[in-house]
Each structure stands twice: as C-alpha cells, then as structure tokens.
Design a protein around this motif. Structure first.
Motif, PDB file in Angstrom:
ATOM      1  N   ASP A   1       0.819  -1.210   0.000  1.00  0.00           N
ATOM      2  CA  ASP A   1       0.000   0.000   0.000  1.00  0.00           C
ATOM      3  C   ASP A   1       0.854   1.263   0.000  1.00  0.00           C
ATOM      4  O   ASP A   1       0.472   2.283  -0.584  1.00  0.00           O
ATOM      5  CB  ASP A   1      -0.945  -0.006   1.201  1.00  0.00           C
ATOM      6  CG  ASP A   1      -2.107  -0.961   0.998  1.00  0.00           C
ATOM      7  OD1 ASP A   1      -2.492  -1.189  -0.153  1.00  0.00           O
ATOM      8  OD2 ASP A   1      -2.629  -1.480   1.997  1.00  0.00           O
TER       9      ASP A   1
ATOM     10  N   ALA B   1      -0.017   4.433   5.126  1.00  0.00           N
ATOM     11  CA  ALA B   1      -0.800   4.214   3.917  1.00  0.00           C
ATOM     12  C   ALA B   1      -2.192   4.807   4.072  1.00  0.00           C
ATOM     13  O   ALA B   1      -2.771   5.317   3.122  1.00  0.00           O
ATOM     14  CB  ALA B   1      -0.882   2.725   3.603  1.00  0.00           C
TER      15      ALA B   1
ATOM     16  N   VAL C   1      -4.194   5.457  -1.682  1.00  0.00           N
ATOM     17  CA  VAL C   1      -4.645   4.106  -1.398  1.00  0.00           C
ATOM     18  C   VAL C   1      -6.153   4.137  -1.188  1.00  0.00           C
ATOM     19  O   VAL C   1      -6.648   4.947  -0.413  1.00  0.00           O
ATOM     20  CB  VAL C   1      -3.959   3.524  -0.142  1.00  0.00           C
ATOM     21  CG1 VAL C   1      -4.447   2.119   0.144  1.00  0.00           C
ATOM     22  CG2 VAL C   1      -2.453   3.515  -0.332  1.00  0.00           C
TER      23      VAL C   1
ATOM     24  N   HIS D   1       1.750   1.742  -3.548  1.00  0.00           N
ATOM     25  CA  HIS D   1       0.589   2.286  -4.259  1.00  0.00           C
ATOM     26  C   HIS D   1       0.493   3.793  -4.020  1.00  0.00           C
ATOM     27  O   HIS D   1       0.239   4.575  -4.943  1.00  0.00           O
ATOM     28  CB  HIS D   1      -0.684   1.580  -3.762  1.00  0.00           C
ATOM     29  CG  HIS D   1      -1.905   1.901  -4.558  1.00  0.00           C
ATOM     30  ND1 HIS D   1      -2.663   0.934  -5.182  1.00  0.00           N
ATOM     31  CD2 HIS D   1      -2.507   3.083  -4.847  1.00  0.00           C
ATOM     32  CE1 HIS D   1      -3.676   1.523  -5.820  1.00  0.00           C
ATOM     33  NE2 HIS D   1      -3.605   2.816  -5.615  1.00  0.00           N
TER      34      HIS D   1
END
Length: 370
Positions: free
Chosen positions: A37, A181, A195, A40
C-alpha cells in the motif's frame, strides 16, 4: 542547493525514511500489505512516469538515499525518521539504530531521530543512553508494534523521559510524522490520496501476488496470505493531551504532521510557541487536491508563519527533485520573500536539528523571516 529567480536556497528535507520491508523482514501478510500500500501511495503521489520499482521501494538504503535524495543536487541535508512496527516486521521497518549507521557513513548529511513508544516503560528508562549513543536529534512518539495503536500522552513518566532526552540532545519531538498508507480518522481528505479506503468492487482488497503464488494452507512452510487483509490506519492522538504535553515542556520543540489533524484543529495549536508543522502531506496534496491543500497551506502560513513550517518529502513516498521547485513556487506565489522561502525550505530544520549548512545564509534567512 536549489536556485530560482537568482536566489539560492539551502534545502533540508525534514522527512526522509530508510527502511527494509523486503520479504525476508515481513512478519506476515500484514507486513506485505503495508509495503504494497505504501508503494501504491508512492505511485499516486510521486506523479512520475517512472515510479520507483517495487523491489527498490521495499528496501531503501544508502544507495537509494545518495541517488534519489543527495545525488540530484536539490537536497543538501535530510532528517531520517524512524518507524519500528515490530508486529509487522521481524527486525523493524525503519529502526533508528540502522538510520544511525547509515548517517555515520554519510557524515554531516543526515540527522537521525529516534522512536519512543509512550507505553514502553523500558524504552523510557533507557532513552538518555540511546540519545547519546546514536546521536539522536529528536524523538518520534509512535507505537512500536502496530500503526493503528492509539497513543496516550498524559503519563507523567513520559513527560519526565522527554525532559531527560532534551537535556541529552534530542530537543525535538515528532507527532503524526511517519510513513502511513491510511491516515488517522479525522485527517484532512487531501491527505488520503494514494490508497483506496474501501476494498475494490469485488469486495476484497486486490492482492499484488498472482494466483499461482498462493501457498497451500495446510503443510506449507510459507505464510498464509489473506486476500482480504486490510492495511491499518494511523494511530490517533488526542489534541488536548498534545496541548498539555507541549505546555509542560517549554524547552522541547514539537513537530506535528500537517495531515495528522483537521487543519482548523492544528492551527489552534499555533498558540503554543513550541509547536512547528511538517508540510509533507500538504505538499503532496498540492498535486492531488490543489485547491483543498492550497487552502490548508494558506491557513498554516497565517497561523504559524514561515518560521515554524518545515519542508518534507516523505521520501521514498515522493522524490524531492521536483517537489523542491514546486514548494518554492507555491510559497513565492503567496507573496513570501526569499528569506521566508529559505526558512521553510531549510533554515528552520537546520536550526532545530543542528545540521551543518552555510551559516551565513541560514542565519541571514532566519533573522529576516522573523
């Protein structure tokens, strides 16, 4: 050093990580999910056609710091921020002892900060020795085990430990500063970019591993990877407890993450002279939510002034090469002069963390900003 409009600025990145989230250090599926994450989030915030490859992102060491941070010519000094997360990573995600080792090999370029869990009685007792041994310039109050743990700051023993740490050399305390995250509940909407908050349309969080890599649940030596495991949000902190803690320690300087609290709540803490704000989330938010993050930056400038705001990239979440120029442009567009821009980009952090930078430039900038 960054130059624009004929002015040269010393840049101190006050929010940098060196971590090891590679498979051998993951304590289970939660550790793998956390790193996936974060990557991401990097792809969403860095806004580069060439994001850092996952394997390089999972293990950020000396080579990455020299190449992406110091080698581009924009960042002169940086502050390494720790993050243990012992329940997710076997040897810790970004322990301060490792950061201290990296900083020793790059003498004068990095300041190292440590980590203190308010609930860890043993850690409080040994804090002075750690500060002196690792030359810690500050401490981050975080959970040493899981990112979602709530931090209680009203323990008198914690105040005494921070007072002893300040006398030993760690005069800065961080709150809401770290790699997350999913920010804490109540954080500004622009700080959540990167995220998804909910599972995908299938009802599950998309796993990054292929289906053929799923281990057999019975008799396998590999960990069982839960497809619907969700990353934990950042832990919550009571602003009232922060106010009491700051008031009780007037010699300590507190650095708060800009995306940790709603901006109106954060600006009310500007009444306390020992409070500073790290702009990491705001600067990244200018890329994803320019209007909302711009309004937050205006409010923080009005409340704290340029002399209590710090530049931070959150590297490796965002590489600072372009971010430095974007920050300088955003500050100049708001009518700040070169001295105030210098204060935000590096002079304030150099003063707080006692980093060696050109003294004449920083001293001149700080005096003019004040």
């Amino acid at each position: 050093m960054y130059e624009v409009g004929g002015e040269r600025y010393v840049v101190v990145d006050a929010h940098v990580h060196a971590w090891d989230g590679s498979p051998h250090n993951q304590a289970g599926p939660a550790g793998e999910q956390f790193v996936a994450d974060l990557h991401h989030r990097h792809r969403a915030l860095d806004r580069s056609p060439r994001p850092i490859p996952f394997d390089e992102f999972a293990a950020v060491g000396e080579r990455s710091l020299v190449t992406d941070l110091l080698g581009r010519g924009h960042v002169d000094r940086a502050v390494l921020q720790p993050l243990g997360l012992g329940a997710l990573f076997v040897l810790g995600f970004a322990p301060s002892a490792w950061s201290a080792e990296l900083a020793e090999g790059l003498a004068g370029r990095f300041a190292v900060t440590g980590e203190l869990d308010p609930a860890d009685e043993g850690g409080r007792r040994g804090i002075v020795a750690r500060v002196r041994r690792e030359d810690l310039r500050g401490l981050s109050l975080t959970s040493g085990t899981r990112p979602e743990a709530r931090l209680e700051l009203d323990d008198p023993a914690l105040r005494r430990a921070l007072g002893r740490a300040e006398q030993a050399g760690a005069a800065v305390v961080h709150l809401g500063v770290g790699a997350v995250a999913h920010p804490a509940a109540g954080a500004p909407a622009w700080s959540h970019g990167g995220v998804p908050e909910r599972p995908t349309g299938s009802g599950r969080v998309r796993a990054r591993w292929p289906s053929w890599a799923e281990p057999v649940r019975s008799g396998s030596a590999l960990p069982v990877r839960e497809r619907d495991a969700r990353p934990a949000p950042a832990g919550r902190i009571d602003p009232g407890q922060v106010r009491v803690l700051v008031s009780a320690l007037p010699r300590v300087r507190f650095v708060l993450g800009a995306g940790w609290l709603p901006t109106p709540v954060l600006t009310r803490l500007a009444q306390l002279p020992g409070v500073h704000v790290l702009l990491t989330e705001v600067l990244a938010g200018l890329r994803t939510h320019p209007r909302e993050a711009g309004e937050a930056l205006d409010a923080l400038l009005a409340a704290f002034g340029p002399e209590r705001l710090l530049f931070g990239s959150g590297y490796p979440l965002v590489r600072p090469e372009r971010l430095v120029g974007e920050t300088a442009s955003a500050l100049l567009a708001r009518g700040l002069g070169p001295s105030a821009v210098q204060a935000v980009l590096g002079a304030n952090a150099a003063r707080l963390y006692r980093l060696p930078v050109p003294e004449a430039l920083v001293a001149h900038s700080v005096a003019r900003a004040r």
